[in-house]
Design a protein around this motif. Structure first.
Motif, PDB file in Angstrom:
ATOM      1  N   GLU A  37      39.615  39.390  42.382  1.00  0.00           N
ATOM      2  CA  GLU A  37      39.699  40.762  41.856  1.00  0.00           C
ATOM      3  C   GLU A  37      38.429  41.534  42.171  1.00  0.00           C
ATOM      4  OE1 GLU A  37      42.622  42.244  41.258  1.00  0.00           O
ATOM      5  OE2 GLU A  37      42.981  40.735  39.731  1.00  0.00           O
ATOM      6  N   HIS A  38      38.622  42.775  42.573  1.00  0.00           N
ATOM      7  CA  HIS A  38      37.497  43.655  42.920  1.00  0.00           C
ATOM      8  C   HIS A  38      36.624  43.053  44.014  1.00  0.00           C
ATOM      9  CE1 HIS A  38      38.109  46.965  40.098  1.00  0.00           C
ATOM     10  NE2 HIS A  38      38.536  46.060  39.252  1.00  0.00           N
ATOM     11  N   ASP A  40      38.218  43.118  47.278  1.00  0.00           N
ATOM     12  CA  ASP A  40      38.833  43.563  48.550  1.00  0.00           C
ATOM     13  C   ASP A  40      38.007  44.653  49.239  1.00  0.00           C
ATOM     14  OD1 ASP A  40      39.676  45.489  46.673  1.00  0.00           O
ATOM     15  OD2 ASP A  40      41.708  45.646  47.487  1.00  0.00           O
ATOM     16  N   GLY A 176      41.156  49.194  47.749  1.00  0.00           N
ATOM     17  CA  GLY A 176      40.493  48.398  48.776  1.00  0.00           C
ATOM     18  C   GLY A 176      41.462  47.869  49.816  1.00  0.00           C
ATOM     19  N   ASP A 179      46.614  45.834  47.884  1.00  0.00           N
ATOM     20  CA  ASP A 179      47.980  46.131  47.433  1.00  0.00           C
ATOM     21  C   ASP A 179      48.888  46.509  48.604  1.00  0.00           C
ATOM     22  OD1 ASP A 179      46.433  45.944  45.174  1.00  0.00           O
ATOM     23  OD2 ASP A 179      46.434  48.100  44.785  1.00  0.00           O
ATOM     24  N   TYR A 231      36.529  52.925  38.691  1.00  0.00           N
ATOM     25  CA  TYR A 231      36.748  52.168  39.931  1.00  0.00           C
ATOM     26  C   TYR A 231      35.735  52.623  40.976  1.00  0.00           C
ATOM     27  CZ  TYR A 231      39.402  49.971  43.751  1.00  0.00           C
ATOM     28  OH  TYR A 231      39.801  49.203  44.828  1.00  0.00           O
TER      29      TYR A 231
HETATM   30  C1  GLA Z   1      43.276  48.056  42.420  1.00  0.00           C
HETATM   31  C2  GLA Z   1      43.021  48.443  43.880  1.00  0.00           C
HETATM   32  C3  GLA Z   1      42.887  47.206  44.748  1.00  0.00           C
HETATM   33  C4  GLA Z   1      41.853  46.235  44.177  1.00  0.00           C
HETATM   34  C5  GLA Z   1      42.123  45.983  42.695  1.00  0.00           C
HETATM   35  C6  GLA Z   1      41.055  45.141  42.057  1.00  0.00           C
HETATM   36  O1  GLA Z   1      44.510  47.422  42.319  1.00  0.00           O
HETATM   37  O2  GLA Z   1      44.086  49.233  44.370  1.00  0.00           O
HETATM   38  O3  GLA Z   1      42.535  47.587  46.065  1.00  0.00           O
HETATM   39  O4  GLA Z   1      40.551  46.703  44.379  1.00  0.00           O
HETATM   40  O5  GLA Z   1      42.232  47.198  41.965  1.00  0.00           O
HETATM   41  O6  GLA Z   1      41.034  43.883  42.627  1.00  0.00           O
END
Ligand code: GLA
Length: 386
Positions: A37-38, A40, A176, A179, A231
């Motif tokens: 998580e966080h 990418d 990032g 998704d 974010y």
């Molecule tokens: C959101 C962003 C992703 C990623 C997550 C955290 O979903 O769209 O790109 O950064 O947060 O992992």
């Protein structure tokens, strides 16, 4: 609901709002991130999987340059414009994800025709399950195919970049790329290991059912508005830490680098990124060795790190994670961007009911919004259904 049923709803929406028959129907999945998580946007590794819940887009090619977009969601206002006015500052609200994707495809040299688009989705909105990326991916694939592009691997990478650009530049939301990548490249039955530096992917079979396990998603149904801007602040912290360390990507930092930073906040952010990448590698190693039942402590460690070092959890997430563990989950963590949205719990299939009940009871006791509980399996990437 099946993808086909979702597609039928999108077609009904196209008929009722735009009085047309589709040239095709495409679907793309929401996702849940198992771990990573966080990282990418820091050139790290993450392991999401596509859900069987999808956004369906029924799309008709037009002979002129008009673009019309509607949704079966009664709260979503339809959009009407032309191919020339889909870019930054031109479209607001939900339609920006779809219109922005069409704009970004044009920017990438795809000869997007005028289109009537109607969508329908059962990916819950605001739950941290990437309803937006599923919308972008379904629209991107439909427009590219109606523009005459062949659905090859290179095309999918172009679509990923267009969807990221739409979200960053038209919607104005950070992403990032995790998704969009899983929405377009997932393989059914597997999670997808994404190397976010070059968006190289490898399917990783989790083998949950074989191990008698399930993945539970707990949607807190809460999205804290304080999340707005957070974010971007986390990304800025990471960029600053990487700059101070002289690194292109913060994921290249070592544990020793953490101590070289003087600002405690940047130290904590960097510690999260370093340890989270390690946890992803350990999870992948365990899963590949057929030991998925042993990844629980790594999920727990991810949650602690996101809560304490990265500071993106929320009381609702902490409560459901604690309650799930206390009721027998092997591991649990928040998933997605944070500040609300969803948590995941790795559970023995036999414990599903007890864990679900315990989580709801814990929220009731704390007078929190009652969560939605889903058990999820891994679905396919964006595809043409008809
Ligand atoms: C959101 C962003 C992703 C990623 C997550 C955290 O979903 O769209 O790109 O950064 O947060 O992992």
């Amino acid at each position: 609901m099946t993808a086909q049923e979702q597609a039928d709803l999108a077609v009904a929406e196209l008929r009722s709002t735009w009085a047309g028959e589709p040239d095709g129907v495409w679907t793309a999945p929401g996702r849940v991130n198992l771990i990573g998580e966080h990282v990418d946007y820091n050139g790290g590794r993450c392991l999401p999987m596509a859900l069987t819940r999808v956004t369906a887009a029924a799309v008709r090619r037009r002979d002129d340059d008009r673009v019309r977009i509607s949704s079966s969601d009664p709260d979503a206002e339809p959009f009407e414009g032309t191919l020339a006015d889909l870019g930054p500052g031109e479209v607001s609200g939900w339609a920006g994800y779809a219109a922005g994707t069409l704009w970004a495809l044009q920017q990438a040299g795809v000869d997007v025709p005028g289109l009537d688009v109607s969508v329908s989705s059962d990916v819950p909105l605001g739950a941290g399950l990437s309803s937006s990326a599923s919308l972008e991916a379904a629209v991107a694939l439909s427009a590219a195919e109606l523009a005459g592009r062949n659905d090859a691997a290179e095309l999918r990478h172009l679509l990923i970049q267009a969807a990221i650009r739409a979200e960053n530049e038209v919607v104005g939301a950070g992403t990032g790329g995790m998704d969009q990548t899983v929405a377009l490249l997932a393989e059914e039955g597997s999670a997808l290991l994404i190397h976010t530096r070059d968006f190289r992917t490898e399917p990783v079979q989790l083998g949950l059912a074989e191990a008698g396990l399930e993945l539970m998603v707990i949607d807190t149904r809460v999205k804290h508005t304080l999340a707005d801007g957070q974010y971007a602040k986390r990304r800025a912290d990471c960029d600053e830490a990487a700059r101070q360390l002289g690194l292109e990507w913060l994921s290249d930092a070592t544990p020793a680098d953490v101590d070289r930073l003087s600002d405690p906040r940047l130290q904590a952010r960097t510690r999260h990124v370093v340890t989270e990448n390690q946890r992803v590698d350990e999870v992948v190693e365990l899963v590949r060795a057929g030991r998925v039942a042993e990844i629980g402590p790594l999920l727990d460690g991810s949650h602690t790190s996101l809560r304490d070092d990265y500071e993106v959890s929320a009381v609702e997430l902490d409560v459901v994670v604690e309650a799930a563990r206390a009721a027998g989950a092997l591991g649990a963590r928040m998933t997605g961007g944070g500040f609300g949205g969803s948590a995941i719990a790795l559970i023995r299939a036999a414990d599903a009911e007890a864990v679900g009940a315990a989580v709801v009871a814990a929220c009731r006791e704390r007078e929190l919004t009652l969560p939605g509980i889903l058990t999820v399996t891994s679905g396919p990437a964006a595809r043409r259904l008809s």
